[in-house]
Design a protein around this motif. Structure first.
Motif, PDB file in Angstrom:
ATOM      1  N   THR A 211      39.216  35.465  33.250  1.00 57.65           N
ATOM      2  CA  THR A 211      39.999  34.305  33.689  1.00 57.65           C
ATOM      3  C   THR A 211      40.361  33.380  32.529  1.00 57.65           C
ATOM      4  N   THR A 212      39.909  33.661  31.314  1.00 54.67           N
ATOM      5  CA  THR A 212      40.211  32.795  30.180  1.00 54.67           C
ATOM      6  C   THR A 212      41.730  32.632  30.054  1.00 54.67           C
ATOM      7  N   VAL A 213      42.205  31.400  30.111  1.00 55.47           N
ATOM      8  CA  VAL A 213      43.635  31.133  30.261  1.00 55.47           C
ATOM      9  C   VAL A 213      44.456  31.779  29.156  1.00 55.47           C
ATOM     10  N   GLU A 214      44.079  31.520  27.894  1.00 51.76           N
ATOM     11  CA  GLU A 214      44.862  32.045  26.781  1.00 51.76           C
ATOM     12  C   GLU A 214      44.850  33.574  26.767  1.00 51.76           C
ATOM     13  N   THR A 215      43.665  34.145  27.006  1.00 49.43           N
ATOM     14  CA  THR A 215      43.536  35.603  26.972  1.00 49.43           C
ATOM     15  C   THR A 215      44.346  36.260  28.078  1.00 49.43           C
ATOM     16  N   MET A 216      44.284  35.692  29.282  1.00 49.19           N
ATOM     17  CA  MET A 216      45.004  36.315  30.389  1.00 49.19           C
ATOM     18  C   MET A 216      46.518  36.153  30.245  1.00 49.19           C
ATOM     19  N   ALA A 217      46.963  35.038  29.654  1.00 50.18           N
ATOM     20  CA  ALA A 217      48.404  34.890  29.398  1.00 50.18           C
ATOM     21  C   ALA A 217      48.877  35.971  28.422  1.00 50.18           C
TER      22      ALA A 217
END
Length: 522
Positions: A211-217
């Motif tokens: 769910t890590t925002v940067e990673t999932m983007a």
């Protein structure tokens, strides 16, 4: 286990008196003149790492007081509690057990036999996951169609693997190119994807929760690129380093390798997060990497405090931060393969010990983590060494040098080694100049860490040394070195600001934030 904050120990006042009496005025040049065996007294060999501490502003009496401080703070009990799996991360009620990731498998332990022993059970699970991860790494290494591996992660899921892969490039598979994407800035991912082909690329999505925002983007953009390039088999071309198997499956990933809540992000390169390292250097190399770290673990766990290198370094850090008032430390690796080591150590130390309250939430009356920064030598010499030699602030320098050369270019390595030794010497000796402009005050401290060779084993030992050194200083400061709540606030506020960029709503915002949003929307 009883921990006592450093400033609440009887010896703290003695250290202050010693600093006022001798430490403040200590001159390293005089110390060497008065003690012919100073180098031998303040240097030692630890697993894979030789350390020369003799150019530091410390004497035998001060080190004895610092060792007494470690005892009065309960350092040994705190260390033993970590190795035993106690929940020393008290704000999250978690064990801190990355050392288990490096411990060799016991032939007689398996999950069923270890069911009643938490440590043994977790250790067995570690090796089940490790074996599966390394088997997958070997499959990737053997697959000639996969030429490029893109690791998508951030923080500990990027800094450690990226640093280690670069450091161990001499041992890397010649047919595999490793790429690392961490920043949510699309320029970084776009630059990596520009030179790749979907059919030859494997993406590793590294996020414990998925769910890590940067990673999932970045992961979603990588998947969109893969499909747009004609890719069809996401199950073959994507793998996840996560514990959220359901989310990975929903993304289209079936190959997953997990880890545990007792593995902090900045200590996770030893876990499945180290898959890029294993792909680069192979299963044998990765096991050597773990073995080197384990050797340093055992040194830290068993060596007497006076001959314990992580302890001596951690005590020196406390002495410099809280008595000399030095607020930063410069990392100078004299090996280009260690170029990312300063960035890795920044997270390790500053995320661990950048705290203003103790483990009970009480405000501290003294400084904690120094600022870490640096560049490889000799580049740094032509950038910021001017300030190190002649600036108004004293900054301790940590030189990291490798004795063995792994190239055949004549003359380069002796020049590199000579520069490292000479810079440490110049910082200490200085130079007199009546005109002032060419005057070097000298007496500027440094530590010299020497590896015989840069191998998986020696790199593992060097990293573990730094981990334990951070543990020591954090333990004496009485803080919890294993949470990182300071990472959260800005991320939470970003979730509120992002939709405002689209809507233009500035209701309730301060004037600066509202003004910046207006400019960004024009």
């Amino acid at each position: 286990m009883v921990r006592t904050r450093c400033d609440r120990t009887p010896v703290w006042a003695q250290l202050r008196a010693a600093f006022d009496a001798n430490g403040r005025q200590m001159d390293l040049r005089e110390a060497f003149a008065q003690e012919s065996a100073r180098f031998q007294r303040f240097s030692q060999q630890a697993p894979h790492v030789f350390a020369d501490l003799s150019k530091n502003r410390i004497d035998t009496a001060t080190e004895a007081l610092l060792l007494q401080l470690a005892q009065e703070c309960g350092l040994e009990a705190h260390r033993d509690a970590m190795f035993a799996g106690e929940a020393i991360n008290n704000t999250e009620n978690r064990a801190v057990a990355h050392v288990w990731l490096r411990k060799p498998a016991s032939a007689h332990v398996n999950i069923a036999q270890a069911a009643t022993d938490f440590v043994a059970a977790e250790q067995a699970k570690v090796h089940v996951t490790l074996d599966a991860m390394l088997a997958y790494a070997e499959l990737v290494r053997a697959d000639a169609a996969i030429t490029d591996i893109v690791n998508i992660g951030i923080g500990g899921s990027d800094l450690g693997p990226q640093m280690a892969v670069r450091a161990l490039q001499a041992f890397a598979h010649p047919g595999k190119r490793l790429h690392f994407v961490s920043n949510v800035d699309g320029h970084e991912l776009a630059a990596v994807l520009k030179g790749l082909k979907a059919e030859n690329t494997l993406f590793l999505i590294a996020s414990k929760t998925f769910t890590t925002v940067e990673t999932m983007a970045n992961a979603q953009s990588a998947k969109a690129w893969f499909l747009a390039q004609g890719g069809t088999d996401t199950q073959r071309h994507f793998a996840a380093l996560t514990t959220n198997v359901a989310a990975a499956k929903a993304f289209g990933i079936s190959t997953t390798f997990g880890f545990w809540d007792w593995v902090g992000g900045r200590y996770s390169l030893w876990s499945a997060i180290g898959l890029p390292i294993a792909i680069a250097i192979g299963a044998g190399g990765f096991r050597g990497f773990l073995a080197g770290a384990h050797a340093m673990d055992e040194h830290f766990r068993t060596a007497p405090l006076a001959q314990n290198l992580p302890v001596r370094l951690g005590l020196l850090d406390v002495w410099y931060r809280n008595f000399h008032g030095f607020t930063s430390r410069s990392i100078a690796p004299y090996h280009s393969a260690l170029a990312r080591l300063p960035a890795y150590l920044q997270q390790l130390e500053m995320e661990s010990n950048g705290k203003r309250v103790d483990a009970q939430g009480e405000a501290l009356a003294y400084g904690t983590s120094p600022v870490l920064w640096g560049e490889p030598g000799t580049n740094g010499q032509h950038a910021y060494f001017q300030m190190l030699h002649q600036g108004t602030d004293v900054v301790p320098v940590e030189f990291i040098v490798v004795k063995k050369v792994r190239h055949d270019l004549a003359g380069h390595h002796p020049m590199l080694l000579a520069n490292a030794v000479a810079q440490a010497q110049a910082l200490m000796l200085g130079k007199s100049d009546a005109g002032g402009h060419k005057h070097f005050t000298g007496n500027r401290p440094s530590t010299f860490l020497l590896l015989d060779d840069l191998t998986p084993e020696s790199l593992g030992a060097l990293i573990a040394l730094q981990e334990h050194r951070v543990f020591v200083s954090g333990s004496l400061w009485g803080i919890n070195s294993f949470d990182q709540w300071g990472v959260e606030l800005g991320k939470v506020l970003a979730k509120d600001i992002e939709p405002r960029l689209a809507s233009g709503d500035v209701t309730g915002l301060d004037g600066s934030t509202a003004g910046l949003l207006a400019l960004l929307r024009k």
